[in-house]
Write a protein that holds these residues in place. Structure first.
Motif, PDB file in Angstrom:
ATOM      1  N   ASP A  59       0.807  -1.219   0.000  1.00 49.03           N
ATOM      2  CA  ASP A  59       0.000   0.000   0.000  1.00 49.03           C
ATOM      3  C   ASP A  59       0.840   1.269   0.000  1.00 49.03           C
ATOM      4  OD1 ASP A  59       0.923  -0.216   2.559  1.00 49.03           O
ATOM      5  OD2 ASP A  59      -1.009   0.129   3.523  1.00 49.03           O
ATOM      6  N   ALA A  60       2.152   1.148  -0.155  1.00 52.04           N
ATOM      7  CA  ALA A  60       3.019   2.321  -0.267  1.00 52.04           C
ATOM      8  C   ALA A  60       2.926   2.825  -1.706  1.00 52.04           C
ATOM      9  CB  ALA A  60       4.454   1.980   0.087  1.00 52.04           C
ATOM     10  N   THR A  61       2.191   3.927  -1.910  1.00 55.36           N
ATOM     11  CA  THR A  61       1.961   4.398  -3.272  1.00 55.36           C
ATOM     12  C   THR A  61       3.238   4.858  -3.960  1.00 55.36           C
ATOM     13  OG1 THR A  61       1.369   6.562  -2.371  1.00 55.36           O
ATOM     14  CG2 THR A  61      -0.431   5.041  -2.860  1.00 55.36           C
ATOM     15  N   GLY A  62       4.266   5.204  -3.209  1.00 57.96           N
ATOM     16  CA  GLY A  62       5.523   5.630  -3.806  1.00 57.96           C
ATOM     17  C   GLY A  62       6.427   4.487  -4.218  1.00 57.96           C
ATOM     18  N   ARG A  63       6.035   3.255  -3.915  1.00 61.44           N
ATOM     19  CA  ARG A  63       6.882   2.104  -4.240  1.00 61.44           C
ATOM     20  C   ARG A  63       7.083   1.963  -5.745  1.00 61.44           C
ATOM     21  NH1 ARG A  63       5.776  -4.226  -2.793  1.00 61.44           N
ATOM     22  NH2 ARG A  63       7.794  -4.970  -3.475  1.00 61.44           N
ATOM     23  N   PHE A  64       6.034   2.214  -6.501  1.00 63.97           N
ATOM     24  CA  PHE A  64       6.108   2.174  -7.959  1.00 63.97           C
ATOM     25  C   PHE A  64       5.699   3.550  -8.485  1.00 63.97           C
ATOM     26  CE2 PHE A  64       4.975  -2.175  -6.640  1.00 63.97           C
ATOM     27  CZ  PHE A  64       6.080  -2.851  -7.118  1.00 63.97           C
ATOM     28  N   PRO A  65       6.669   4.447  -8.688  1.00 57.91           N
ATOM     29  CA  PRO A  65       6.321   5.802  -9.145  1.00 57.91           C
ATOM     30  C   PRO A  65       5.656   5.807 -10.525  1.00 57.91           C
ATOM     31  CG  PRO A  65       8.666   5.642  -8.617  1.00 57.91           C
ATOM     32  CD  PRO A  65       8.085   4.283  -8.476  1.00 57.91           C
ATOM     33  N   THR A  66       5.998   4.830 -11.366  1.00 56.72           N
ATOM     34  CA  THR A  66       5.379   4.738 -12.688  1.00 56.72           C
ATOM     35  C   THR A  66       4.795   3.346 -12.868  1.00 56.72           C
ATOM     36  OG1 THR A  66       7.381   3.937 -13.775  1.00 56.72           O
ATOM     37  CG2 THR A  66       7.090   6.334 -13.650  1.00 56.72           C
ATOM     38  N   SER A  67       3.865   3.255 -13.802  1.00 56.07           N
ATOM     39  CA  SER A  67       3.271   1.947 -14.067  1.00 56.07           C
ATOM     40  C   SER A  67       4.283   1.014 -14.736  1.00 56.07           C
ATOM     41  CB  SER A  67       2.025   2.093 -14.943  1.00 56.07           C
ATOM     42  OG  SER A  67       2.359   2.651 -16.184  1.00 56.07           O
ATOM     43  N   GLY A  69       7.339   0.510 -13.816  1.00 52.60           N
ATOM     44  CA  GLY A  69       8.002  -0.210 -12.740  1.00 52.60           C
ATOM     45  C   GLY A  69       7.147  -1.342 -12.200  1.00 52.60           C
ATOM     46  N   LEU A  70       5.844  -1.089 -12.078  1.00 56.32           N
ATOM     47  CA  LEU A  70       4.923  -2.131 -11.612  1.00 56.32           C
ATOM     48  C   LEU A  70       4.860  -3.277 -12.606  1.00 56.32           C
ATOM     49  CD1 LEU A  70       2.759  -3.247  -9.717  1.00 56.32           C
ATOM     50  CD2 LEU A  70       1.097  -1.808 -10.915  1.00 56.32           C
ATOM     51  N   ARG A  71       4.766  -2.952 -13.878  1.00 52.98           N
ATOM     52  CA  ARG A  71       4.706  -3.999 -14.908  1.00 52.98           C
ATOM     53  C   ARG A  71       5.997  -4.803 -14.964  1.00 52.98           C
ATOM     54  NH1 ARG A  71       3.159  -0.611 -19.943  1.00 52.98           N
ATOM     55  NH2 ARG A  71       5.117   0.156 -19.187  1.00 52.98           N
ATOM     56  N   ALA A  72       7.137  -4.140 -14.791  1.00 54.59           N
ATOM     57  CA  ALA A  72       8.416  -4.856 -14.783  1.00 54.59           C
ATOM     58  C   ALA A  72       8.504  -5.770 -13.571  1.00 54.59           C
ATOM     59  CB  ALA A  72       9.578  -3.866 -14.786  1.00 54.59           C
ATOM     60  N   TYR A  73       8.047  -5.293 -12.422  1.00 53.77           N
ATOM     61  CA  TYR A  73       8.062  -6.105 -11.205  1.00 53.77           C
ATOM     62  C   TYR A  73       7.144  -7.313 -11.356  1.00 53.77           C
ATOM     63  CZ  TYR A  73       7.695  -7.222  -6.223  1.00 53.77           C
ATOM     64  OH  TYR A  73       7.713  -7.854  -5.015  1.00 53.77           O
ATOM     65  N   ALA A  74       6.022  -7.113 -12.045  1.00 52.79           N
ATOM     66  CA  ALA A  74       5.074  -8.206 -12.267  1.00 52.79           C
ATOM     67  C   ALA A  74       5.545  -9.160 -13.360  1.00 52.79           C
ATOM     68  CB  ALA A  74       3.707  -7.652 -12.630  1.00 52.79           C
ATOM     69  N   GLY A  75       6.523  -8.742 -14.151  1.00 55.17           N
ATOM     70  CA  GLY A  75       7.026  -9.613 -15.207  1.00 55.17           C
ATOM     71  C   GLY A  75       6.181  -9.612 -16.459  1.00 55.17           C
ATOM     72  N   ARG A  92       9.766 -11.340 -19.577  1.00 64.16           N
ATOM     73  CA  ARG A  92      10.666 -11.426 -18.432  1.00 64.16           C
ATOM     74  C   ARG A  92      10.532 -12.770 -17.724  1.00 64.16           C
ATOM     75  NH1 ARG A  92      12.449  -6.288 -16.690  1.00 64.16           N
ATOM     76  NH2 ARG A  92      11.523  -4.686 -17.972  1.00 64.16           N
ATOM     77  N   SER A  93      11.665 -13.325 -17.347  1.00 60.20           N
ATOM     78  CA  SER A  93      11.625 -14.555 -16.559  1.00 60.20           C
ATOM     79  C   SER A  93      11.960 -14.265 -15.098  1.00 60.20           C
ATOM     80  CB  SER A  93      12.588 -15.588 -17.133  1.00 60.20           C
ATOM     81  OG  SER A  93      13.897 -15.061 -17.159  1.00 60.20           O
ATOM     82  N   VAL A  94      12.659 -13.168 -14.837  1.00 61.65           N
ATOM     83  CA  VAL A  94      12.982 -12.774 -13.466  1.00 61.65           C
ATOM     84  C   VAL A  94      11.936 -11.757 -13.031  1.00 61.65           C
ATOM     85  CG1 VAL A  94      14.689 -11.714 -11.961  1.00 61.65           C
ATOM     86  CG2 VAL A  94      15.425 -13.173 -13.846  1.00 61.65           C
ATOM     87  N   CYS A  95      11.083 -12.157 -12.106  1.00 61.86           N
ATOM     88  CA  CYS A  95       9.993 -11.294 -11.677  1.00 61.86           C
ATOM     89  C   CYS A  95       9.375 -11.869 -10.410  1.00 61.86           C
ATOM     90  CB  CYS A  95       8.933 -11.192 -12.773  1.00 61.86           C
ATOM     91  SG  CYS A  95       8.189 -12.779 -13.184  1.00 61.86           S
ATOM     92  N   ASN A  96       8.386 -11.183  -9.909  1.00 63.39           N
ATOM     93  CA  ASN A  96       7.598 -11.692  -8.792  1.00 63.39           C
ATOM     94  C   ASN A  96       6.565 -12.647  -9.392  1.00 63.39           C
ATOM     95  OD1 ASN A  96       5.516 -12.048  -6.887  1.00 63.39           O
ATOM     96  ND2 ASN A  96       6.023 -10.128  -5.895  1.00 63.39           N
ATOM     97  N   ARG A  97       6.810 -13.923  -9.278  1.00 60.80           N
ATOM     98  CA  ARG A  97       5.955 -14.915  -9.942  1.00 60.80           C
ATOM     99  C   ARG A  97       4.536 -14.944  -9.385  1.00 60.80           C
ATOM    100  NH1 ARG A  97       8.737 -17.539 -13.606  1.00 60.80           N
ATOM    101  NH2 ARG A  97      10.966 -17.840 -13.371  1.00 60.80           N
ATOM    102  N   THR A  98       4.378 -14.673  -8.106  1.00 59.94           N
ATOM    103  CA  THR A  98       3.035 -14.646  -7.525  1.00 59.94           C
ATOM    104  C   THR A  98       2.230 -13.502  -8.125  1.00 59.94           C
ATOM    105  OG1 THR A  98       3.935 -15.547  -5.477  1.00 59.94           O
ATOM    106  CG2 THR A  98       1.752 -14.572  -5.367  1.00 59.94           C
ATOM    107  N   LEU A  99       2.850 -12.345  -8.251  1.00 64.07           N
ATOM    108  CA  LEU A  99       2.178 -11.201  -8.856  1.00 64.07           C
ATOM    109  C   LEU A  99       1.906 -11.453 -10.336  1.00 64.07           C
ATOM    110  CD1 LEU A  99       1.096  -8.332  -8.659  1.00 64.07           C
ATOM    111  CD2 LEU A  99       3.433  -7.507  -8.972  1.00 64.07           C
ATOM    112  N   LYS A 100       2.842 -12.080 -11.019  1.00 72.19           N
ATOM    113  CA  LYS A 100       2.651 -12.386 -12.438  1.00 72.19           C
ATOM    114  C   LYS A 100       1.471 -13.331 -12.635  1.00 72.19           C
ATOM    115  CE  LYS A 100       5.260 -13.766 -16.515  1.00 72.19           C
ATOM    116  NZ  LYS A 100       6.589 -14.147 -17.014  1.00 72.19           N
ATOM    117  N   ARG A 101       1.360 -14.339 -11.780  1.00 73.84           N
ATOM    118  CA  ARG A 101       0.239 -15.274 -11.855  1.00 73.84           C
ATOM    119  C   ARG A 101      -1.089 -14.573 -11.589  1.00 73.84           C
ATOM    120  NH1 ARG A 101       3.228 -19.456  -9.882  1.00 73.84           N
ATOM    121  NH2 ARG A 101       3.123 -18.469  -7.879  1.00 73.84           N
ATOM    122  N   ALA A 102      -1.094 -13.692 -10.588  1.00 76.05           N
ATOM    123  CA  ALA A 102      -2.318 -12.959 -10.261  1.00 76.05           C
ATOM    124  C   ALA A 102      -2.716 -12.025 -11.408  1.00 76.05           C
ATOM    125  CB  ALA A 102      -2.124 -12.161  -8.968  1.00 76.05           C
ATOM    126  N   ALA A 103      -1.744 -11.370 -12.028  1.00 70.86           N
ATOM    127  CA  ALA A 103      -2.041 -10.490 -13.164  1.00 70.86           C
ATOM    128  C   ALA A 103      -2.575 -11.299 -14.344  1.00 70.86           C
ATOM    129  CB  ALA A 103      -0.792  -9.716 -13.569  1.00 70.86           C
TER     130      ALA A 103
END
Length: 164
Positions: A59-67, A69-75, A92-103
Protein backbone atom coordinates in the motif's frame (compact mmCIF):
# COMPACT_ATOMS: atom_id res chain seq x y z
CA UNK A 1 -10.93 -48.88 -5.48
CA UNK A 2 -14.41 -47.52 -4.76
CA UNK A 3 -13.65 -46.97 -1.07
CA UNK A 4 -10.34 -45.33 -1.92
CA UNK A 5 -12.12 -43.00 -4.34
CA UNK A 6 -14.67 -42.07 -1.64
CA UNK A 7 -11.87 -41.20 0.79
CA UNK A 8 -10.18 -39.03 -1.85
CA UNK A 9 -13.46 -37.26 -2.68
CA UNK A 10 -14.07 -36.60 1.03
CA UNK A 11 -10.56 -35.13 1.35
CA UNK A 12 -11.15 -32.96 -1.71
CA UNK A 13 -14.49 -31.79 -0.30
CA UNK A 14 -12.81 -30.78 2.97
CA UNK A 15 -10.07 -28.90 1.12
CA UNK A 16 -12.66 -27.07 -1.02
CA UNK A 17 -14.65 -26.00 2.05
CA UNK A 18 -11.49 -24.70 3.72
CA UNK A 19 -10.49 -22.81 0.58
CA UNK A 20 -13.92 -21.18 0.44
CA UNK A 21 -13.69 -20.25 4.12
CA UNK A 22 -10.24 -18.72 3.61
CA UNK A 23 -11.47 -16.75 0.57
CA UNK A 24 -14.34 -15.28 2.62
CA UNK A 25 -12.00 -14.48 5.51
CA UNK A 26 -9.46 -12.87 3.15
CA UNK A 27 -12.16 -10.71 1.58
CA UNK A 28 -13.48 -9.69 5.00
CA UNK A 29 -10.05 -8.59 6.20
CA UNK A 30 -9.10 -6.88 2.93
CA UNK A 31 -12.44 -5.02 2.78
CA UNK A 32 -11.27 -2.91 5.73
CA UNK A 33 -8.44 -1.37 3.68
CA UNK A 34 -8.83 2.01 1.99
CA UNK A 35 -7.86 0.67 -1.46
CA UNK A 36 -10.31 -2.25 -1.35
CA UNK A 37 -12.89 -0.60 -3.63
CA UNK A 38 -10.21 0.43 -6.13
CA UNK A 39 -8.83 -3.10 -6.49
CA UNK A 40 -12.26 -4.73 -6.60
CA UNK A 41 -13.46 -2.32 -9.31
CA UNK A 42 -10.92 -3.66 -11.84
CA UNK A 43 -12.51 -6.31 -14.09
CA UNK A 44 -11.24 -9.78 -13.34
CA UNK A 45 -10.31 -8.88 -9.76
CA UNK A 46 -12.36 -11.13 -7.56
CA UNK A 47 -11.86 -11.11 -3.81
CA UNK A 48 -8.86 -13.44 -3.83
CA UNK A 49 -7.11 -11.95 -6.89
CA UNK A 50 -7.59 -8.40 -5.57
CA UNK A 51 -6.14 -9.35 -2.19
CA UNK A 52 -3.24 -11.14 -3.83
CA UNK A 53 -2.45 -8.16 -6.09
CA UNK A 54 -2.62 -5.85 -3.10
CA UNK A 55 -0.50 -8.18 -0.97
CA UNK A 56 2.23 -8.35 -3.60
CA UNK A 57 2.30 -4.64 -4.47
CA UNK A 58 1.71 -3.21 -1.00
CA UNK A 59 0.00 0.00 0.00
CA UNK A 60 3.02 2.32 -0.27
CA UNK A 61 1.96 4.40 -3.27
CA UNK A 62 5.52 5.63 -3.81
CA UNK A 63 6.88 2.10 -4.24
CA UNK A 64 6.11 2.17 -7.96
CA UNK A 65 6.32 5.80 -9.15
CA UNK A 66 5.38 4.74 -12.69
CA UNK A 67 3.27 1.95 -14.07
CA UNK A 68 6.32 0.76 -16.02
CA UNK A 69 8.00 -0.21 -12.74
CA UNK A 70 4.92 -2.13 -11.61
CA UNK A 71 4.71 -4.00 -14.91
CA UNK A 72 8.42 -4.86 -14.78
CA UNK A 73 8.06 -6.10 -11.20
CA UNK A 74 5.07 -8.21 -12.27
CA UNK A 75 7.03 -9.61 -15.21
CA UNK A 76 4.45 -8.60 -17.79
CA UNK A 77 6.52 -5.83 -19.43
CA UNK A 78 8.70 -7.07 -22.31
CA UNK A 79 12.46 -6.80 -22.41
CA UNK A 80 13.82 -5.41 -25.68
CA UNK A 81 17.22 -6.55 -26.91
CA UNK A 82 18.91 -4.56 -29.66
CA UNK A 83 22.21 -5.17 -31.38
CA UNK A 84 23.04 -3.50 -34.64
CA UNK A 85 20.11 -4.01 -36.98
CA UNK A 86 18.48 -6.84 -35.03
CA UNK A 87 15.79 -6.22 -32.43
CA UNK A 88 14.07 -8.75 -30.24
CA UNK A 89 11.43 -8.45 -27.53
CA UNK A 90 11.06 -11.27 -25.01
CA UNK A 91 9.05 -11.67 -21.84
CA UNK A 92 10.67 -11.43 -18.43
CA UNK A 93 11.63 -14.55 -16.56
CA UNK A 94 12.98 -12.77 -13.47
CA UNK A 95 9.99 -11.29 -11.68
CA UNK A 96 7.60 -11.69 -8.79
CA UNK A 97 5.95 -14.91 -9.94
CA UNK A 98 3.03 -14.65 -7.53
CA UNK A 99 2.18 -11.20 -8.86
CA UNK A 100 2.65 -12.39 -12.44
CA UNK A 101 0.24 -15.27 -11.86
CA UNK A 102 -2.32 -12.96 -10.26
CA UNK A 103 -2.04 -10.49 -13.16
CA UNK A 104 -2.48 -13.36 -15.63
CA UNK A 105 -5.60 -14.56 -13.79
CA UNK A 106 -6.93 -11.00 -13.64
CA UNK A 107 -6.41 -10.60 -17.41
CA UNK A 108 -8.11 -13.91 -18.14
CA UNK A 109 -11.07 -13.06 -15.91
CA UNK A 110 -11.45 -9.63 -17.49
CA UNK A 111 -12.14 -11.08 -20.93
CA UNK A 112 -15.76 -11.81 -20.01
CA UNK A 113 -16.27 -8.76 -17.79
CA UNK A 114 -14.74 -5.96 -19.85
CA UNK A 115 -15.67 -5.19 -23.46
CA UNK A 116 -12.46 -3.17 -23.84
CA UNK A 117 -10.26 -6.04 -22.65
CA UNK A 118 -12.13 -8.45 -24.92
CA UNK A 119 -11.71 -6.16 -27.94
CA UNK A 120 -8.00 -5.74 -27.16
CA UNK A 121 -7.59 -9.50 -26.80
CA UNK A 122 -9.41 -10.23 -30.08
CA UNK A 123 -7.46 -7.56 -32.00
CA UNK A 124 -4.11 -8.91 -30.79
CA UNK A 125 -5.09 -12.51 -31.58
CA UNK A 126 -6.13 -11.47 -35.10
CA UNK A 127 -2.68 -9.92 -35.55
CA UNK A 128 -1.23 -13.36 -34.90
CA UNK A 129 -0.01 -12.95 -31.33
CA UNK A 130 0.02 -16.07 -29.17
CA UNK A 131 -2.36 -16.66 -26.27
CA UNK A 132 0.16 -16.01 -23.48
CA UNK A 133 1.55 -12.89 -25.18
CA UNK A 134 -1.92 -11.45 -25.60
CA UNK A 135 -2.83 -12.11 -21.97
CA UNK A 136 0.40 -10.38 -20.92
CA UNK A 137 -0.61 -7.42 -23.07
CA UNK A 138 -4.08 -7.30 -21.48
CA UNK A 139 -2.50 -7.63 -18.02
CA UNK A 140 -0.18 -4.72 -18.86
CA UNK A 141 -3.14 -2.54 -19.75
CA UNK A 142 -4.98 -3.51 -16.57
CA UNK A 143 -1.89 -2.95 -14.41
CA UNK A 144 -1.51 0.50 -15.98
CA UNK A 145 -5.10 1.27 -15.05
CA UNK A 146 -4.75 -0.18 -11.57
CA UNK A 147 -1.60 1.85 -10.95
CA UNK A 148 -3.37 5.05 -12.01
CA UNK A 149 -6.49 4.25 -9.97
CA UNK A 150 -4.49 3.55 -6.81
CA UNK A 151 -2.46 6.75 -7.14
CA UNK A 152 -5.57 8.84 -7.90
CA UNK A 153 -7.68 6.92 -5.34
CA UNK A 154 -10.50 6.37 -7.82
CA UNK A 155 -12.41 3.37 -9.09
CA UNK A 156 -11.69 1.73 -12.45
CA UNK A 157 -13.65 3.27 -15.33
CA UNK A 158 -13.99 1.31 -18.56
CA UNK A 159 -14.73 4.46 -20.61
CA UNK A 160 -11.47 6.10 -19.49
CA UNK A 161 -9.39 2.96 -19.80
CA UNK A 162 -10.46 2.10 -23.35
CA UNK A 163 -11.21 5.35 -25.14
CA UNK A 164 -12.31 4.95 -28.74
Amino acid sequence: MGEHAQVLVADLDTACRQAERLAVETDTVFSRHAHYEVYRSVPGCGPVIAARLFGETGDATGRFPTSRGLRAYAGTAPITWSSGSSHRAVHRSVCNRTLKRAAHQMAFGSLTRSPGCRALYDARRERGDGYAAVLRHVANRLLNGLHHCVLADQRYDEAVMFRS
